[in-house]
Write a protein that holds these residues in place. Structure first.
Motif, short mmCIF file in Angstrom:
data_model
loop_
_atom_site.label_atom_id
_atom_site.label_comp_id
_atom_site.label_asym_id
_atom_site.label_seq_id
_atom_site.Cartn_x
_atom_site.Cartn_y
_atom_site.Cartn_z
N SER A 23 -8.63 -33.90 19.97
CA SER A 23 -7.27 -33.89 19.45
C SER A 23 -7.27 -34.31 18.00
O SER A 23 -8.23 -34.89 17.50
CB SER A 23 -6.39 -34.84 20.28
OG SER A 23 -6.83 -36.16 20.15
N GLY A 24 -6.20 -34.00 17.32
CA GLY A 24 -6.02 -34.47 15.95
C GLY A 24 -6.66 -33.59 14.90
O GLY A 24 -6.31 -33.67 13.73
N ARG A 25 -7.63 -32.78 15.28
CA ARG A 25 -8.27 -31.87 14.35
C ARG A 25 -8.91 -30.76 15.15
O ARG A 25 -9.12 -30.89 16.35
CB ARG A 25 -9.31 -32.59 13.48
CG ARG A 25 -10.48 -33.15 14.26
CD ARG A 25 -11.54 -33.71 13.32
NE ARG A 25 -12.15 -32.66 12.53
CZ ARG A 25 -12.67 -32.87 11.32
NH1 ARG A 25 -12.64 -34.06 10.78
NH2 ARG A 25 -13.22 -31.88 10.65
N ALA A 104 -28.59 -37.79 17.39
CA ALA A 104 -27.33 -38.53 17.42
C ALA A 104 -26.85 -38.88 16.02
O ALA A 104 -25.64 -38.94 15.76
CB ALA A 104 -27.48 -39.80 18.25
N GLY A 105 -27.77 -39.08 15.10
CA GLY A 105 -27.41 -39.43 13.73
C GLY A 105 -26.69 -38.33 12.98
O GLY A 105 -26.09 -38.58 11.93
N SER A 106 -26.73 -37.11 13.51
CA SER A 106 -26.06 -35.98 12.88
C SER A 106 -24.66 -35.75 13.41
O SER A 106 -24.03 -34.75 13.07
CB SER A 106 -26.89 -34.71 13.09
OG SER A 106 -28.14 -34.82 12.45
N TYR A 107 -24.19 -36.66 14.26
CA TYR A 107 -22.85 -36.56 14.84
C TYR A 107 -21.94 -37.61 14.20
O TYR A 107 -22.04 -38.79 14.51
CB TYR A 107 -22.91 -36.77 16.35
CG TYR A 107 -23.47 -35.60 17.11
CD1 TYR A 107 -24.85 -35.37 17.15
CD2 TYR A 107 -22.64 -34.73 17.79
CE1 TYR A 107 -25.37 -34.28 17.85
CE2 TYR A 107 -23.14 -33.64 18.49
CZ TYR A 107 -24.51 -33.44 18.52
OH TYR A 107 -25.02 -32.36 19.21
N PRO A 108 -21.03 -37.20 13.32
CA PRO A 108 -20.16 -38.17 12.66
C PRO A 108 -18.94 -38.59 13.48
O PRO A 108 -18.32 -39.62 13.21
CB PRO A 108 -19.71 -37.44 11.39
CG PRO A 108 -19.78 -36.00 11.76
CD PRO A 108 -20.92 -35.86 12.72
N PHE A 109 -18.60 -37.78 14.49
CA PHE A 109 -17.40 -38.07 15.27
C PHE A 109 -17.80 -38.41 16.70
O PHE A 109 -18.52 -37.64 17.35
CB PHE A 109 -16.45 -36.86 15.28
CG PHE A 109 -16.05 -36.39 13.91
CD1 PHE A 109 -16.64 -35.26 13.35
CD2 PHE A 109 -15.10 -37.08 13.18
CE1 PHE A 109 -16.29 -34.82 12.10
CE2 PHE A 109 -14.75 -36.65 11.91
CZ PHE A 109 -15.34 -35.52 11.38
N TRP A 110 -17.33 -39.55 17.17
CA TRP A 110 -17.68 -40.04 18.51
C TRP A 110 -16.44 -40.44 19.28
O TRP A 110 -15.49 -40.99 18.72
CB TRP A 110 -18.61 -41.25 18.41
CG TRP A 110 -19.98 -40.89 17.94
CD1 TRP A 110 -20.38 -40.72 16.65
CD2 TRP A 110 -21.11 -40.64 18.76
NE1 TRP A 110 -21.71 -40.37 16.63
CE2 TRP A 110 -22.20 -40.32 17.90
CE3 TRP A 110 -21.34 -40.65 20.14
CZ2 TRP A 110 -23.48 -40.02 18.38
CZ3 TRP A 110 -22.61 -40.35 20.61
CH2 TRP A 110 -23.67 -40.04 19.74
N GLY A 111 -16.48 -40.18 20.57
CA GLY A 111 -15.46 -40.69 21.46
C GLY A 111 -15.92 -42.00 22.06
O GLY A 111 -17.07 -42.41 21.87
#
Length: 120
Positions: A23-25, A104-111
């Motif tokens: 959500s949000g983007r 994992a270091g290439s993922y800037p957005f996390w839930g």
């Protein structure tokens, strides 16, 4: 934002389906990954899916048991987990990256995480 849900307690051999609602983007040009972290261990890659093409990638430990999919209309990615084992017990996180990667270091957005406990 990413919202993970669906965790719980299940017996070995059972199934669970995790959801990751975005959500949000828009994440239409992103890959969505699932990672898991067991107590005292590092966070590990589980599976990922490219939102537009549906191309998937799996860790060897879950191939044939887990299936990642997405519902574009609901802006949600799922992780169907079958034949669960006690070693699948972990907190599961979903994340978004501009590349289809297991890093994992290439993922800037996390839930936030959702706990999966598999009893023997």
């Amino acid at each position: 934002q990413l919202q993970a849900s669906g965790g719980g307690l299940v017996q070995a051999g059972g199934s669970l389906r995790l959801s990751c609602a975005a959500s949000g983007r828009t994440f239409s040009n992103y890959g969505i990954g699932w990672f898991r972290q067991a107590p005292g261990k590092e966070r590990k890659f589980v599976a990922s899916i490219w939102w537009t093409s549906g191309i998937t990638r799996y860790a060897d430990s879950v191939k044939g048991r887990f299936t990642i999919s997405r519902d574009n209309a609901k802006n949600t990615v799922y992780l169907q987990m079958n034949t669960l084992k006690p070693e699948d017990t972990a907190v599961y996180y979903c994340a978004a990256s501009s590349t289809l990667t297991s890093n994992a270091g290439s993922y800037p957005f996390w839930g936030q995480g959702t706990l999966v406990t598999v009893s023997s």
